[in-house]
Design a protein around this motif. Structure first.
Motif, PDB file in Angstrom:
ATOM      1  N   ARG A   1      23.814  13.821 -18.633  1.00 34.55           N
ATOM      2  CA  ARG A   1      24.938  14.769 -18.614  1.00 34.55           C
ATOM      3  C   ARG A   1      24.422  16.199 -18.577  1.00 34.55           C
ATOM      4  O   ARG A   1      24.931  17.037 -17.825  1.00 34.55           O
ATOM      5  CB  ARG A   1      25.820  14.540 -19.839  1.00 34.55           C
ATOM      6  N   ASP A   2      23.399  16.486 -19.379  1.00 38.86           N
ATOM      7  CA  ASP A   2      22.825  17.835 -19.401  1.00 38.86           C
ATOM      8  C   ASP A   2      22.262  18.218 -18.039  1.00 38.86           C
ATOM      9  O   ASP A   2      22.392  19.354 -17.593  1.00 38.86           O
ATOM     10  CB  ASP A   2      21.724  17.930 -20.459  1.00 38.86           C
ATOM     11  N   GLN A   3      21.603  17.258 -17.380  1.00 33.29           N
ATOM     12  CA  GLN A   3      21.008  17.552 -16.077  1.00 33.29           C
ATOM     13  C   GLN A   3      22.082  17.853 -15.045  1.00 33.29           C
ATOM     14  O   GLN A   3      21.942  18.766 -14.231  1.00 33.29           O
ATOM     15  CB  GLN A   3      20.154  16.372 -15.611  1.00 33.29           C
ATOM     16  N   VAL A   4      23.164  17.097 -15.077  1.00 31.40           N
ATOM     17  CA  VAL A   4      24.245  17.312 -14.115  1.00 31.40           C
ATOM     18  C   VAL A   4      24.905  18.665 -14.353  1.00 31.40           C
ATOM     19  O   VAL A   4      25.138  19.446 -13.424  1.00 31.40           O
ATOM     20  CB  VAL A   4      25.286  16.181 -14.201  1.00 31.40           C
ATOM     21  N   LEU A   5      25.203  18.975 -15.649  1.00 32.04           N
ATOM     22  CA  LEU A   5      25.894  20.220 -15.965  1.00 32.04           C
ATOM     23  C   LEU A   5      25.037  21.440 -15.671  1.00 32.04           C
ATOM     24  O   LEU A   5      25.549  22.497 -15.314  1.00 32.04           O
ATOM     25  CB  LEU A   5      26.312  20.219 -17.445  1.00 32.04           C
ATOM     26  N   SER A   6      23.713  21.299 -15.804  1.00 33.27           N
ATOM     27  CA  SER A   6      22.826  22.444 -15.560  1.00 33.27           C
ATOM     28  C   SER A   6      22.577  22.669 -14.078  1.00 33.27           C
ATOM     29  O   SER A   6      21.997  23.672 -13.688  1.00 33.27           O
ATOM     30  CB  SER A   6      21.491  22.239 -16.273  1.00 33.27           C
ATOM     31  N   GLY A   7      22.976  21.692 -13.263  1.00 29.24           N
ATOM     32  CA  GLY A   7      22.804  21.839 -11.814  1.00 29.24           C
ATOM     33  C   GLY A   7      21.407  21.511 -11.334  1.00 29.24           C
ATOM     34  O   GLY A   7      21.097  21.737 -10.168  1.00 29.24           O
ATOM     35  N   THR A   8      20.551  20.985 -12.200  1.00 34.26           N
ATOM     36  CA  THR A   8      19.180  20.665 -11.789  1.00 34.26           C
ATOM     37  C   THR A   8      19.079  19.282 -11.188  1.00 34.26           C
ATOM     38  O   THR A   8      18.062  18.920 -10.625  1.00 34.26           O
ATOM     39  CB  THR A   8      18.220  20.746 -12.993  1.00 34.26           C
ATOM     40  N   SER A   9      20.113  18.485 -11.324  1.00 33.48           N
ATOM     41  CA  SER A   9      20.048  17.128 -10.785  1.00 33.48           C
ATOM     42  C   SER A   9      20.456  17.127  -9.319  1.00 33.48           C
ATOM     43  O   SER A   9      21.331  17.873  -8.897  1.00 33.48           O
ATOM     44  CB  SER A   9      20.974  16.202 -11.581  1.00 33.48           C
ATOM     45  N   SER A  10      19.824  16.271  -8.538  1.00 30.82           N
ATOM     46  CA  SER A  10      20.144  16.170  -7.114  1.00 30.82           C
ATOM     47  C   SER A  10      21.073  14.992  -6.834  1.00 30.82           C
ATOM     48  O   SER A  10      21.254  14.602  -5.699  1.00 30.82           O
ATOM     49  CB  SER A  10      18.852  16.004  -6.302  1.00 30.82           C
ATOM     50  N   MET A  11      21.650  14.436  -7.907  1.00 20.45           N
ATOM     51  CA  MET A  11      22.482  13.248  -7.737  1.00 20.45           C
ATOM     52  C   MET A  11      23.640  13.498  -6.772  1.00 20.45           C
ATOM     53  O   MET A  11      24.019  12.632  -5.991  1.00 20.45           O
ATOM     54  CB  MET A  11      23.046  12.789  -9.086  1.00 20.45           C
ATOM     55  N   SER A  12      24.246  14.709  -6.850  1.00 21.00           N
ATOM     56  CA  SER A  12      25.447  14.984  -6.072  1.00 21.00           C
ATOM     57  C   SER A  12      25.176  15.110  -4.587  1.00 21.00           C
ATOM     58  O   SER A  12      26.105  15.105  -3.787  1.00 21.00           O
ATOM     59  CB  SER A  12      26.101  16.271  -6.585  1.00 21.00           C
ATOM     60  N   SER A  13      23.920  15.238  -4.183  1.00 19.35           N
ATOM     61  CA  SER A  13      23.610  15.423  -2.762  1.00 19.35           C
ATOM     62  C   SER A  13      23.593  14.107  -1.996  1.00 19.35           C
ATOM     63  O   SER A  13      23.412  14.104  -0.781  1.00 19.35           O
ATOM     64  CB  SER A  13      22.275  16.141  -2.599  1.00 19.35           C
ATOM     65  N   PHE A  14      23.769  12.996  -2.679  1.00 15.27           N
ATOM     66  CA  PHE A  14      23.785  11.686  -2.038  1.00 15.27           C
ATOM     67  C   PHE A  14      25.086  10.953  -2.368  1.00 15.27           C
ATOM     68  O   PHE A  14      25.811  11.334  -3.270  1.00 15.27           O
ATOM     69  CB  PHE A  14      22.583  10.842  -2.482  1.00 15.27           C
ATOM     70  N   SER A  15      25.324   9.889  -1.624  1.00 18.60           N
ATOM     71  CA  SER A  15      26.524   9.094  -1.866  1.00 18.60           C
ATOM     72  C   SER A  15      26.465   8.465  -3.252  1.00 18.60           C
ATOM     73  O   SER A  15      25.372   8.177  -3.765  1.00 18.60           O
ATOM     74  CB  SER A  15      26.645   7.996  -0.806  1.00 18.60           C
TER      75      SER A  15
ATOM     76  N   LEU B   1      21.614  -2.376  -7.949  1.00 16.07           N
ATOM     77  CA  LEU B   1      22.000  -0.984  -7.778  1.00 16.07           C
ATOM     78  C   LEU B   1      21.627  -0.622  -6.354  1.00 16.07           C
ATOM     79  O   LEU B   1      20.440  -0.512  -6.023  1.00 16.07           O
ATOM     80  CB  LEU B   1      21.262  -0.088  -8.770  1.00 16.07           C
ATOM     81  N   LEU B   2      22.602  -0.449  -5.470  1.00 13.82           N
ATOM     82  CA  LEU B   2      22.350  -0.211  -4.065  1.00 13.82           C
ATOM     83  C   LEU B   2      22.126   1.287  -3.833  1.00 13.82           C
ATOM     84  O   LEU B   2      23.020   2.112  -4.069  1.00 13.82           O
ATOM     85  CB  LEU B   2      23.517  -0.716  -3.221  1.00 13.82           C
ATOM     86  N   ILE B   3      20.927   1.625  -3.391  1.00 18.58           N
ATOM     87  CA  ILE B   3      20.519   3.012  -3.169  1.00 18.58           C
ATOM     88  C   ILE B   3      20.289   3.197  -1.676  1.00 18.58           C
ATOM     89  O   ILE B   3      19.617   2.374  -1.040  1.00 18.58           O
ATOM     90  CB  ILE B   3      19.225   3.334  -3.947  1.00 18.58           C
ATOM     91  N   SER B   4      20.804   4.245  -1.113  1.00 23.01           N
ATOM     92  CA  SER B   4      20.673   4.472   0.323  1.00 23.01           C
ATOM     93  C   SER B   4      19.222   4.708   0.715  1.00 23.01           C
ATOM     94  O   SER B   4      18.414   5.202  -0.087  1.00 23.01           O
ATOM     95  CB  SER B   4      21.517   5.676   0.752  1.00 23.01           C
ATOM     96  N   ASP B   5      18.889   4.358   1.955  1.00 22.70           N
ATOM     97  CA  ASP B   5      17.548   4.617   2.462  1.00 22.70           C
ATOM     98  C   ASP B   5      17.236   6.109   2.436  1.00 22.70           C
ATOM     99  O   ASP B   5      16.105   6.519   2.174  1.00 22.70           O
ATOM    100  CB  ASP B   5      17.411   4.103   3.904  1.00 22.70           C
ATOM    101  N   GLU B   6      18.239   6.920   2.710  1.00 27.32           N
ATOM    102  CA  GLU B   6      18.051   8.376   2.703  1.00 27.32           C
ATOM    103  C   GLU B   6      17.605   8.865   1.326  1.00 27.32           C
ATOM    104  O   GLU B   6      16.676   9.671   1.202  1.00 27.32           O
ATOM    105  CB  GLU B   6      19.356   9.063   3.106  1.00 27.32           C
ATOM    106  N   GLU B   7      18.243   8.361   0.294  1.00 26.75           N
ATOM    107  CA  GLU B   7      17.875   8.790  -1.058  1.00 26.75           C
ATOM    108  C   GLU B   7      16.509   8.253  -1.458  1.00 26.75           C
ATOM    109  O   GLU B   7      15.716   8.954  -2.088  1.00 26.75           O
ATOM    110  CB  GLU B   7      18.942   8.350  -2.065  1.00 26.75           C
ATOM    111  N   LEU B   8      16.217   6.999  -1.110  1.00 25.92           N
ATOM    112  CA  LEU B   8      14.908   6.437  -1.426  1.00 25.92           C
ATOM    113  C   LEU B   8      13.797   7.222  -0.742  1.00 25.92           C
ATOM    114  O   LEU B   8      12.744   7.497  -1.342  1.00 25.92           O
ATOM    115  CB  LEU B   8      14.847   4.966  -1.009  1.00 25.92           C
TER     116      LEU B   8
END
Length: 272
Positions: free
Chosen positions: A22-36, A49-56
């Motif tokens: 939660r801290d990482q998301v709120l601080s904006g340091t996480s790149s989670m939002s840049s992928f599906s 846990l299905l992870i896109s090829d792009e993210e991998l």
């Protein structure tokens, strides 16, 4: 400037210890939002846990110049291994972390350091033998990577094509180009251009490539240095599948008078 150890002893960049998701998301340091968003499902009968090829691919990118040091016998302490690489006086930063008791991950930041270290293929660290293999996203400690450094030559390459851009492009046909040799860079050996490429020796490669478009292009010959054998069954360098002692524990002794396929092809006759 001599290399230094990475300030963060961990091999993950940009992730601080003891921080919640939660801290990482709120601080904006996480790149989670840049992928599906992740999808939790089943695959091959297992929860997945299905992870896109792009993210991998994005996650693997920082490890592009990573190697694995394998200690088949005794192994020194992690600090001894770190000191060994520190004493090599590499140009860029590096980190050494433990994969398991017999393997360490060596993460380099500089192409020239990667070339310099990986070219040796093995070292002795505190009298302990360490073999180097290429890290890949599919790395398995029980499998030796078939990716090695190979010099590729382009004999009689036309003089106007001795350009770093063209040579890099030629290297990309086979793998990831790392450097050209000094004679190619200086133009002191116009009879051949040589490019060092990081490639998979289990694949087949052409002995000719086409350079240019149809009108001004031509077929360029390609020569590759002799690469070590790789066993697709044992997943290791050093021998072929035909010579694998796991597949063939008891070699077949052919009588001297027997005429095998090879002798038949060479002598042109069958046994009488």
């Amino acid at each position: 400037m001599a290399a230094s150890r990475l300030h963060d002893p961990d091999f993950l960049d940009g992730i601080s210890q003891f921080r919640s998701f939660r801290d990482q998301v709120l601080s904006g340091t996480s790149s989670m939002s840049s992928f599906s968003p992740f999808k939790v499902s089943f695959c091959h009968g297992l929860p997945a846990l299905l992870i896109s090829d792009e993210e991998l691919n994005s996650l693997a990118a920082p490890f592009e110049l990573a190697l694995v040091g394998k200690f088949p016998g005794s192994h020194p302490s992690l600090e001894s291994i770190r000191n060994f690489f520190f004493n090599l006086k590499l140009n860029g930063e590096f980190s050494v972390t433990v994969v398991n008791k017999n393997n360490v991950l060596i993460k380099l930041r500089n192409d020239l350091d990667y070339y310099r270290v990986f070219t040796h293929r093995s070292y002795f660290v505190n009298n302990c033998y360490m073999k180097l293999v290429k890290w890949s996203p599919h790395f398995d400690v029980c499998v030796e990577s078939p990716i090695i450094l190979i010099w590729i030559s382009f004999p009689n390459l036309r003089p106007h094509l001795f350009s770093s851009r063209i040579l890099q492009g030629l290297g990309f046909i086979f793998g990831r180009p790392l450097k050209i040799d000094n004679a190619t860079a200086n133009g002191t050996r116009p009879s051949v251009a040589c490019v060092l490429v990081d490639l998979d020796i289990t694949k087949r490669y052409p002995d000719q490539v086409w350079l240019g478009f149809e009108t001004l292009g031509y077929a360029q010959n390609v020569e590759m240095e002799v690469s070590p054998l790789y066993c697709g069954h044992y997943k290791a360098l050093g021998h072929s599948k035909a010579d694998c002692i796991v597949l063939h524990p008891h070699p077949v002794v052919v009588p001297a008078h027997a005429c095998d396929w090879f002798s038949f092809r060479t002598c042109g006759s069958s046994c009488g």
